[in-house]
Design an enzyme around this catalytic site. Sequence first.
Site, mmCIF file in Angstrom:
data_model
loop_
_atom_site.group_PDB
_atom_site.id
_atom_site.type_symbol
_atom_site.label_atom_id
_atom_site.label_comp_id
_atom_site.label_asym_id
_atom_site.label_seq_id
_atom_site.Cartn_x
_atom_site.Cartn_y
_atom_site.Cartn_z
ATOM 1 N N TYR A 154 -3.059 2.278 10.049
ATOM 2 C CA TYR A 154 -3.214 3.600 9.438
ATOM 3 C C TYR A 154 -4.486 3.671 8.603
ATOM 4 O O TYR A 154 -5.243 4.643 8.676
ATOM 5 C CB TYR A 154 -1.991 3.907 8.569
ATOM 6 N N THR A 189 6.315 14.903 1.644
ATOM 7 C CA THR A 189 6.376 15.329 3.044
ATOM 8 C C THR A 189 7.252 14.351 3.815
ATOM 9 O O THR A 189 7.764 13.375 3.271
ATOM 10 C CB THR A 189 4.972 15.333 3.682
#
Length: 251
Positions: A154, A189
């Site tokens: 990532y 989120t």
Amino acid sequence: MRLNGQIALITGGATGIGRTTAIRFAKEGAKVIVTDINEAGANETAAQIKANGGEAIAFRHDVSNEDNWKQIVEDAVKAYGTIDILFNNAGIYVIKPLFETSVDEWNRMLSINVTGVFLGMKHVIPVMAKQKKGSVINASSIAGLTGAPGHTMYGASKGAVRIMTKDAAMEFATLGVRVNSIHPGYINTAMVEYASETTKQSKEQLGQAVSPMGHVGSTEDVSNLVLFLASDESSYITGAEHVIDGGATAR
């Protein structure tokens, strides 16, 4: 209205930061093109905008596919004449030890998080250049600035977005197109819910551990920053990285 009459394309607009920003842009007078691989979610975002009196259209969009990008841009220009703002927001998040990461997982991460941003700029900036004006906001992350266990894949993708943004800003400055990156920390989120499950910590614990402010951020916090970068208020800002992390990277 800070975006009155502007045309904005937002990828990853079905949920989270993308949805909140799309709704915020519409309230500020923009006509919004909402795209996402989650077509139903993109349609729901557009429906919420319309229910509040705004204007929006939605498309299913695989940001890693160049032909899909070409079609989205063609349809957007056909609908609204131009594109003034691009928020390259779509992305995926995986926490995994380097030795356990497969090449297929690596390639999928980069195809969405890096190639998707590259293709967005490749096909939208020429539209902006015709009018000598435009703002591109690329979603990176604090993972593109600092290291963390399990974040090799990532972090590599978000680090690529960071420097790609600076390169594009230099390349297109004389064409009137500004390109900036945002670097959120832990924001409330689905990605933070995933991080919570993976690390066996609650969102509250993550916020307390990561941010000196002691809590995770909201999608509204991020949309405020994106709105500023999209608007003429940031007309002399390009090639910059904008951190929004509750002080996490200041440690």
